[in-house]
Structures are given as C-alpha cells and as structure tokens.
Design a protein around this motif. Structure first.
Motif, mmCIF file in Angstrom:
data_model
loop_
_atom_site.group_PDB
_atom_site.id
_atom_site.type_symbol
_atom_site.label_atom_id
_atom_site.label_comp_id
_atom_site.label_asym_id
_atom_site.label_seq_id
_atom_site.Cartn_x
_atom_site.Cartn_y
_atom_site.Cartn_z
ATOM 1 N N GLN A 147 0.833 -1.201 0.000
ATOM 2 C CA GLN A 147 0.000 0.000 0.000
ATOM 3 C C GLN A 147 0.870 1.255 0.000
ATOM 4 O O GLN A 147 0.544 2.247 -0.654
ATOM 5 N N TRP A 148 1.970 1.204 0.721
ATOM 6 C CA TRP A 148 2.923 2.316 0.676
ATOM 7 C C TRP A 148 3.566 2.426 -0.705
ATOM 8 O O TRP A 148 3.800 3.532 -1.208
ATOM 9 N N ILE A 149 3.864 1.280 -1.317
ATOM 10 C CA ILE A 149 4.493 1.313 -2.640
ATOM 11 C C ILE A 149 3.542 1.884 -3.682
ATOM 12 O O ILE A 149 3.961 2.633 -4.580
ATOM 13 N N PHE A 150 2.233 1.567 -3.582
ATOM 14 C CA PHE A 150 1.254 2.006 -4.576
ATOM 15 C C PHE A 150 0.593 3.339 -4.224
ATOM 16 O O PHE A 150 -0.422 3.683 -4.838
ATOM 17 N N GLN A 151 1.140 4.072 -3.286
ATOM 18 C CA GLN A 151 0.601 5.399 -2.992
ATOM 19 C C GLN A 151 0.843 6.347 -4.169
ATOM 20 O O GLN A 151 1.631 6.071 -5.070
#
Length: 338
Positions: A147-151
């Motif tokens: 989720q952090w990567i796809f922010q």
C-alpha cells in the motif's frame, strides 16, 4: 469334494479380514469425528441459517423481540436473480478473474523460481531464503507494505514516471491485487515444485544428454512431465486459496470497492451488518463454487491428491559383459547342450 480343512481356512481368513477392517475403522474414527465437528457442523449450521431470516417485533410489554422466520430459498433467489444479483455477479466475476490470473502467473513464476533454487551452485541457501521471504510474510503485512508502494507518491509511480491511483476502484486496483498476490504466493508454488525436482534422478538427464537432447528439450520432455503431479497439486492448493481471497484486497484497496470485491468480502460485509441469513447464503454459494471447481480440476487433470502414484525411479544399470546362455531343457542329442 473340498479338501479337509479348506472350509475352516476360508472362515479363518474371512474372520481375519473382518477384524482388520474393524481395526481400521476404529483407528480412523477419531479423525473422522474431528473432521465432522470442524467441517461438517459449520456447513450444516450455515445451511440452516441461510434458510432463515431474523425479524423484530414488539411483545405485549412493548419490548423488542427478535425471532427467526423460515424463508426457504428466498435469500438464494434474491442473491442470484433479485435485488442483490448485481453485487453477487460482480463479486463472482472478480473472484474468478483473480483466481485465474493469479494462479496462472504463480504457476509460471513458481516453476522459474524452483529451477533457480535447484540449479544455483553458489549461495544456494541465500537464494532460497530470499525467494521464500515473501511467502513467510503475513498477508496483512504484505498488503500494508505494498500500500505504501502504490501510494500516489510511492515507488511504483516513480518507476513508471506517471501518477496512477492504484488503490482506487478501477482496473489499477485489480492489477495491484494481482501483483501483490503473485509476489507473495509464487514462492509457495516454487517450493513444492523444487521438492519434485529433487526427486528426479540425475541418470535421466544424463541419458537425455547422451541422446542429444538440448536444455529446452530436457525441460519440456523430462522435467515438466516428471514434476507434473507436484505442479498440479500446487495449483490445486492455490485454487483453494485464491477462491477464498479476502484479506489482501480488503487491506490493500478497502471494503465495498466494486473492482476488487470478492464473494468472501460480500459475505463478511453482510455478516457485519447483522444479516446473518444472507451472509450464510453467500458462504454456501461460495462453498458450492469451490467444491465444483476442485471436483472438475481433479477429474479432468487427474490430480494425485492421495499420492498413490509410484515415485520416479532411476533406471537399473545394465550388466557389462556377455550374457550367460540359458540351457534349453529339451531332449538334446548326445552332442548338444555341452
């Protein structure tokens, strides 16, 4: 006329067979009892809940009273063809799409990872540990990490050079779920395929090289046929897991998103809103769907679930030297057979 003692011997063998069958039933009965309690009772209870609906009414004293009303197949009719049919078929389509796409990608990538772990000579332990780390990480932790990567300002957008809203309700959300699920569970398929690769005798590859087979021909005609039972079993396990997908899209994208909502998420949402009859109906439909897929998969591809096939054995080496000539047992002449 039967020989003396023949009837007695038959009765004795028959009695021994009955005793062995009784002993087998006695030894298996604890396991069957646990399975019946853990699996059978929840299924029967869910079927009972799916044909009932809770209703509230006021009693003579003015207090709210909750009662269960038998509604038959009304919940199933509403889900399949009624007001809730759009949500059900959307979740059914998402579940099928995620299952097919992730299982295919994980099978292909798992074979590649298994070959990498099997043929690595230096640092084999480090390679295997690095490949298996994603599978060891809990699903919720993986979802939060990605989720952090796809922010919007995450690494994924920096790599492609444009801003994509990966966690919204659209195809990018589906793509994100597929990427994360493949990243996490492909090592599981690779681990099972690696176990199958290690059972293949080296003599088979040596014979293939002697016959002039290239590396690609060895992979197609030797490796794949011999690891096929293990690979199909891994795919079966992944089918069972992917059809019940819940935690990854729920944490990564969020609830009530049409693009990623699965059957398990719909059943959970109905139960959270205290519509237990509808939730049980969704669960029973998912159970029937999983059972049908597994039955067709096993019957068509003949997956060896119980491990009844004989293991691969190396060919026996031939004896060097001249073979002994067998003597012919027949009426030979005076000068024959010497």
């Amino acid at each position: 006329m039967p020989r003396p003692g023949t009837t007695h011997a038959k009765r004795y063998r028959k009695g021994i067979g009955k005793a062995r069958r009784a002993l087998a039933v006695l030894l298996v009965s604890p396991t069957l009892t646990v399975i019946a309690l853990v699996v059978g009772y929840p299924v029967i209870a869910a079927i009972g809940d799916s044909v009932h609906a809770e209703s509230t009414s006021l009693d003579a004293s003015g207090f709210v009273r909750r009662t269960e009303e038998f509604v038959g197949l009304r919940h199933y009719r509403d889900i399949l063809t009624g007001p809730a049919s759009r949500r059900f078929w959307n979740a059914f389509t998402n579940t099928t799409f995620f299952t097919v796409s992730t299982v295919v990608l994980e099978a292909l990538l798992g074979v590649v990872l298994a070959l990498a772990m099997h043929h690595t000579l230096r640092g084999r332990g480090i390679v295997r540990a690095g490949i298996l780390i994603p599978w060891a990480v809990p699903t919720v932790v993986s979802a939060v990490l990605w989720q952090w990567i796809f922010q919007a300002d995450g690494i994924a957008n920096d790599l492609i050079g444009r801003e994509v809203l990966w966690t919204t309700d659209a195809f990018p959300a589906q793509f994100a779920v597929i990427v994360v699920d493949t990243w996490k569970t492909a090592p599981f398929v690779g681990l099972l395929v690696l176990a199958g690769l290690q059972l293949i005798p080296v003599e088979i590859y040596e014979a293939a090289r002697v016959d002039g087979a290239s590396h690609w021909q060895q992979f197609i005609r030797v490796t794949l046929p011999l690891v096929r039972p293990v690979l199909l079993l891994a795919v079966l396990f992944r089918l069972l897991d992917a059809l019940r997908m819940f935690d990854l899209p729920y944490v990564l994208i969020g609830p009530r998103k049409d693009a990623v909502e699965t059957l398990t998420m719909v059943a959970f949402d109905e139960s959270v809103n205290s519509r237990y009859g509808v939730a049980a109906a969704y669960a029973i439909l998912l159970f029937c769907y999983v059972a049908a897929v597994v039955f067709v998969f096993i019957r068509i591809l003949r997956v060896d679930v119980l491990g009844l096939h004989a293991p691969v054995r190396a060919p026996r080496p031939r004896r060097s030297g001249p073979r002994r000539r067998r003597r012919k047992h027949h009426n030979a002449g005076p000068g024959e057979g010497r």
